[in-house]
Design an enzyme around this catalytic site. Structure first.
Site, PDB file in Angstrom:
ATOM      1  N   ALA A  78       0.841  -1.195   0.000  1.00  0.00           N
ATOM      2  CA  ALA A  78       0.000   0.000   0.000  1.00  0.00           C
ATOM      3  C   ALA A  78       0.875   1.242   0.000  1.00  0.00           C
ATOM      4  CB  ALA A  78      -0.927   0.004   1.223  1.00  0.00           C
ATOM      5  N   ASP A  79       0.329   2.306  -0.571  1.00  0.00           N
ATOM      6  CA  ASP A  79       1.034   3.582  -0.559  1.00  0.00           C
ATOM      7  C   ASP A  79       0.018   4.706  -0.655  1.00  0.00           C
ATOM      8  OD1 ASP A  79       3.925   4.671  -0.697  1.00  0.00           O
ATOM      9  OD2 ASP A  79       2.836   5.889  -2.155  1.00  0.00           O
ATOM     10  N   GLN A  80       0.437   5.871  -0.182  1.00  0.00           N
ATOM     11  CA  GLN A  80      -0.427   7.051  -0.225  1.00  0.00           C
ATOM     12  C   GLN A  80       0.391   8.272  -0.593  1.00  0.00           C
ATOM     13  OE1 GLN A  80      -1.971   9.069   3.441  1.00  0.00           O
ATOM     14  NE2 GLN A  80      -3.947   8.310   2.721  1.00  0.00           N
ATOM     15  N   ALA A 115      -3.414   3.773  -2.575  1.00  0.00           N
ATOM     16  CA  ALA A 115      -3.407   2.607  -3.451  1.00  0.00           C
ATOM     17  C   ALA A 115      -3.096   1.355  -2.645  1.00  0.00           C
ATOM     18  CB  ALA A 115      -2.365   2.782  -4.556  1.00  0.00           C
TER      19      ALA A 115
END
Length: 202
Positions: A78-80, A115
């Site tokens: 996950a990433d933001q 994401a």
């Protein structure tokens, strides 16, 4: 009864305490194995400019990096990213940088692109991205200083120098978007995918 029905442990490729807490609250048993990648270097090598594209790319890279070593497991990456228009923000290095970010965001709308991707055996099986729009209220220098005094070192652990689930809620006048997206893990579509793979008891 355990919620997780996979033969091998579910892995979260993240050291984020917020993401670990969100996934843990679902009752799913998992292991946290942070991806050993240089996010900024990977981002630069990909030559991506869009905030959503960057978040999606890094989520995939994190999932794949851990999946290579844990081939039998489902691995969540996950990433933001945080952006005002085309301007991207990164985690502030210290109090002064945090204050500068807050001055830049105050009175404006910014977007959080979150994401998530799931890999297994070095292959992406699922990915999605969601966006939340955050309207930060106008802030005086005195209010920013008071917030930074109260929040302490925690401001350096989040892009934008805030955590909405904590003191950061004082900074906002409007929030548009999914709660889980704001915290950095689009949880509902992730759970739907795991359920479609018959990996969850509920």
């Amino acid at each position: 009864m355990t919620v997780w029905r996979g033969k091998y442990p579910l892995i979260l490729a993240s050291q984020s305490s917020a993401r670990q807490r969100l996934l843990g609250n679902t009752g799913i048993q998992f292991e946290a194995i942070p991806a050993n990648i240089d996010e900024r270097a990977v981002q630069q090598s990909a030559a991506l400019a869009g905030a959503g594209d960057i978040a999606a790319f890094l989520a995939r890279e994190k999932a794949l990096a851990v999946s290579m070593a844990e081939a039998e497991s489902y691995v969540i990456g996950a990433d933001q990213t945080l952006a005002v228009g085309q301007t991207l923000f990164t985690k502030p290095a210290g109090r002064q940088a945090a204050a500068e970010q807050l001055r830049a965001l105050a009175g404006r709308v910014h977007e959080l692109h979150s994401a998530v991707a799931v890999a297994r055996a070095g292959r992406i099986l699922f990915e999605t991205i969601d966006v939340a729009r955050m309207t930060m209220r106008s802030l005086s220098d005195a209010e920013i200083a008071a917030y930074l005094d109260e929040a302490g070192e925690s401001v350096t652990s989040s892009v934008g120098a805030y955590r909405l689930e904590g003191l950061g809620v004082h900074l906002f006048e409007r929030v548009e978007g999914d709660h889980f997206t704001i915290l950095g893990l689009p949880l509902l579509p992730l759970l739907n995918f795991l359920r479609s793979e018959q990996l969850l008891a509920i």
